[in-house]
Design a protein around this motif. Structure first.
Motif, PDB file in Angstrom:
ATOM      1  N   ASP A 169       0.815  -1.216   0.000  1.00  0.00           N
ATOM      2  CA  ASP A 169       0.000   0.000   0.000  1.00  0.00           C
ATOM      3  C   ASP A 169       0.850   1.269   0.000  1.00  0.00           C
ATOM      4  N   ASN A 170       0.208   2.375  -0.390  1.00  0.00           N
ATOM      5  CA  ASN A 170       0.771   3.730  -0.313  1.00  0.00           C
ATOM      6  C   ASN A 170       1.975   3.950  -1.211  1.00  0.00           C
ATOM      7  N   VAL A 171       2.028   3.274  -2.339  1.00  0.00           N
ATOM      8  CA  VAL A 171       3.204   3.391  -3.197  1.00  0.00           C
ATOM      9  C   VAL A 171       3.234   4.700  -3.984  1.00  0.00           C
ATOM     10  N   LEU A 172       2.140   5.462  -3.989  1.00  0.00           N
ATOM     11  CA  LEU A 172       2.130   6.752  -4.693  1.00  0.00           C
ATOM     12  C   LEU A 172       2.242   7.944  -3.745  1.00  0.00           C
ATOM     13  N   ARG A 173       2.124   7.720  -2.448  1.00  0.00           N
ATOM     14  CA  ARG A 173       2.362   8.773  -1.446  1.00  0.00           C
ATOM     15  C   ARG A 173       1.584  10.057  -1.757  1.00  0.00           C
ATOM     16  N   HIS A 174       0.281   9.909  -2.044  1.00  0.00           N
ATOM     17  CA  HIS A 174      -0.575  11.074  -2.317  1.00  0.00           C
ATOM     18  C   HIS A 174      -0.032  11.929  -3.457  1.00  0.00           C
ATOM     19  N   GLY A 175       0.635  11.308  -4.402  1.00  0.00           N
ATOM     20  CA  GLY A 175       1.194  12.015  -5.547  1.00  0.00           C
ATOM     21  C   GLY A 175       2.590  12.563  -5.324  1.00  0.00           C
ATOM     22  N   GLU A 176       3.069  12.547  -4.097  1.00  0.00           N
ATOM     23  CA  GLU A 176       4.386  13.100  -3.787  1.00  0.00           C
ATOM     24  C   GLU A 176       5.521  12.234  -4.323  1.00  0.00           C
ATOM     25  N   ILE A 177       5.200  11.025  -4.768  1.00  0.00           N
ATOM     26  CA  ILE A 177       6.232  10.090  -5.211  1.00  0.00           C
ATOM     27  C   ILE A 177       6.999  10.615  -6.429  1.00  0.00           C
ATOM     28  N   ILE A 178       6.391  11.501  -7.214  1.00  0.00           N
ATOM     29  CA  ILE A 178       7.054  12.005  -8.420  1.00  0.00           C
ATOM     30  C   ILE A 178       7.841  13.286  -8.161  1.00  0.00           C
ATOM     31  N   ASP A 179       7.891  13.726  -6.899  1.00  0.00           N
ATOM     32  CA  ASP A 179       8.637  14.931  -6.548  1.00  0.00           C
ATOM     33  C   ASP A 179      10.125  14.589  -6.403  1.00  0.00           C
ATOM     34  N   THR A 181      12.546  16.513  -5.835  1.00  0.00           N
ATOM     35  CA  THR A 181      13.267  17.374  -4.893  1.00  0.00           C
ATOM     36  C   THR A 181      12.863  17.117  -3.441  1.00  0.00           C
ATOM     37  N   THR A 182      11.991  16.142  -3.215  1.00  0.00           N
ATOM     38  CA  THR A 182      11.484  15.912  -1.860  1.00  0.00           C
ATOM     39  C   THR A 182      12.618  15.580  -0.896  1.00  0.00           C
ATOM     40  N   GLN A 183      12.461  16.055   0.324  1.00  0.00           N
ATOM     41  CA  GLN A 183      13.394  15.716   1.401  1.00  0.00           C
ATOM     42  C   GLN A 183      12.693  14.873   2.463  1.00  0.00           C
ATOM     43  N   ASP A 184      11.432  14.542   2.207  1.00  0.00           N
ATOM     44  CA  ASP A 184      10.689  13.718   3.155  1.00  0.00           C
ATOM     45  C   ASP A 184      11.278  12.308   3.154  1.00  0.00           C
ATOM     46  N   PRO A 185      11.750  11.810   4.306  1.00  0.00           N
ATOM     47  CA  PRO A 185      12.428  10.513   4.324  1.00  0.00           C
ATOM     48  C   PRO A 185      11.537   9.346   3.901  1.00  0.00           C
ATOM     49  N   ASP A 186      10.266   9.402   4.266  1.00  0.00           N
ATOM     50  CA  ASP A 186       9.365   8.313   3.882  1.00  0.00           C
ATOM     51  C   ASP A 186       9.128   8.293   2.379  1.00  0.00           C
ATOM     52  N   THR A 187       8.964   9.472   1.788  1.00  0.00           N
ATOM     53  CA  THR A 187       8.760   9.537   0.343  1.00  0.00           C
ATOM     54  C   THR A 187      10.010   9.083  -0.398  1.00  0.00           C
ATOM     55  N   LYS A 188      11.181   9.502   0.075  1.00  0.00           N
ATOM     56  CA  LYS A 188      12.434   9.063  -0.557  1.00  0.00           C
ATOM     57  C   LYS A 188      12.598   7.550  -0.428  1.00  0.00           C
ATOM     58  N   ALA A 189      12.223   7.008   0.719  1.00  0.00           N
ATOM     59  CA  ALA A 189      12.299   5.558   0.905  1.00  0.00           C
ATOM     60  C   ALA A 189      11.362   4.842  -0.058  1.00  0.00           C
ATOM     61  N   MET A 190      10.165   5.406  -0.265  1.00  0.00           N
ATOM     62  CA  MET A 190       9.213   4.779  -1.173  1.00  0.00           C
ATOM     63  C   MET A 190       9.660   4.898  -2.625  1.00  0.00           C
ATOM     64  N   GLN A 191      10.307   5.997  -2.989  1.00  0.00           N
ATOM     65  CA  GLN A 191      10.844   6.132  -4.348  1.00  0.00           C
ATOM     66  C   GLN A 191      11.860   5.025  -4.624  1.00  0.00           C
ATOM     67  N   ALA A 192      12.760   4.811  -3.683  1.00  0.00           N
ATOM     68  CA  ALA A 192      13.766   3.761  -3.842  1.00  0.00           C
ATOM     69  C   ALA A 192      13.116   2.383  -3.843  1.00  0.00           C
ATOM     70  N   PHE A 193      12.130   2.204  -2.990  1.00  0.00           N
ATOM     71  CA  PHE A 193      11.447   0.910  -2.905  1.00  0.00           C
ATOM     72  C   PHE A 193      10.714   0.587  -4.208  1.00  0.00           C
ATOM     73  N   ASN A 194       9.991   1.559  -4.755  1.00  0.00           N
ATOM     74  CA  ASN A 194       9.256   1.336  -6.005  1.00  0.00           C
ATOM     75  C   ASN A 194      10.200   0.954  -7.147  1.00  0.00           C
ATOM     76  N   GLU A 195      11.352   1.635  -7.208  1.00  0.00           N
ATOM     77  CA  GLU A 195      12.336   1.310  -8.232  1.00  0.00           C
ATOM     78  C   GLU A 195      12.839  -0.127  -8.055  1.00  0.00           C
ATOM     79  N   LYS A 196      13.057  -0.510  -6.812  1.00  0.00           N
ATOM     80  CA  LYS A 196      13.552  -1.855  -6.512  1.00  0.00           C
ATOM     81  C   LYS A 196      12.568  -2.926  -6.951  1.00  0.00           C
ATOM     82  N   VAL A 197      11.307  -2.775  -6.568  1.00  0.00           N
ATOM     83  CA  VAL A 197      10.303  -3.789  -6.907  1.00  0.00           C
ATOM     84  C   VAL A 197      10.062  -3.829  -8.411  1.00  0.00           C
ATOM     85  N   GLY A 198      10.076  -2.651  -9.041  1.00  0.00           N
ATOM     86  CA  GLY A 198       9.852  -2.585 -10.479  1.00  0.00           C
ATOM     87  C   GLY A 198      10.885  -3.365 -11.278  1.00  0.00           C
ATOM     88  N   LYS A 199      12.090  -3.536 -10.715  1.00  0.00           N
ATOM     89  CA  LYS A 199      13.180  -4.235 -11.416  1.00  0.00           C
ATOM     90  C   LYS A 199      13.474  -5.612 -10.822  1.00  0.00           C
TER      91      LYS A 199
END
Length: 220
Positions: A169-179, A181-199
């Protein structure tokens, strides 16, 4: 025919709930109580609960795993879909939140299907592996602290049988996932996680724009 996603306006969401949602009365009462909770944003939508229940049926799940319970809507939805001898191992750290869940599980008559384990989920997942549960679960739902998603995913993947399914769940982070420049640690963690699962060659996966984004990963 369209090759893009239709925006889910409030009017369309109302329509989908009117014609498609099948929400048991006990689940509605739980959702309404949770809506008054200070952390109500952590509750999944009723459509997502119905979708999780459908997925559990599709994979003929009997042993399921949930990482992150909150007040128990997702586990209630899945438990109602499981056969009488089906079981959910549910992991959370909050006795306060899960006490609400326990009340509704009992009211719905599914409390005997749910093994609630309180404590840090990484430790509990490792305990499950140590107990000999590798490749024994059919279905899993991950909806907990985002910074630990990668760790949860790795351990859940080991616990899941081949062709078992993980919903994340929550893989889009209310749309913040495409930011970018984000410094939010949870969003950055989800960006890395999504890339990992995608590959990840160990799974067949797809990301869906359901609720706050849901990734489905089937273990190969």
């Amino acid at each position: 025919m369209s090759n893009d996603h239709l925006p889910a306006t409030p009017e369309l969401c109302d329509y989908m709930r009117k014609v498609s949602l099948r929400e048991p009365a006990v689940a509605l009462r739980l959702r309404e109580e949770t809506a008054r909770h200070p952390r109500a944003i952590m509750q999944i939508s009723p459509e997502e609960g119905q979708f999780l229940a459908l997925l559990a049926r599709i994979v003929n799940a009997k042993r399921t795993l949930e990482v992150g319970v909150f007040t128990g809507y997702s586990s209630l939805s899945v438990a109602l879909a499981l056969p009488e001898d089906g079981r959910i191992t549910a992991l959370d750290i909050s006795e306060e939140f899960t006490n609400v869940a326990r009340r509704y599980w009992k009211e719905a008559g599914v409390d005997h299907k749910i093994d609630l384990r309180l404590g840090p989920a990484i430790a509990t997942l490792n305990e499950l592996l140590a107990e000999g549960n590798e490749e024994s679960f059919d279905f899993a739902f991950i909806d907990a602290d985002k910074s630990n998603y990668s760790g949860y995913y790795e351990l859940v993947l080991r616990l899941l049988r081949p062709n078992g399914l993980i919903a994340i769940d929550n893989v889009l982070r209310h749309g913040e996932i495409i930011d970018g420049t984000t410094q939010d640690p949870d969003t950055k963690a989800m960006q890395a996680f999504n890339e990992k699962v995608g590959k990840d060659p160990r799974v067949q996966q797809i990301m869906l724009p359901i609720a706050d984004g849901l990734t489905l990963a089937c273990k190969l």
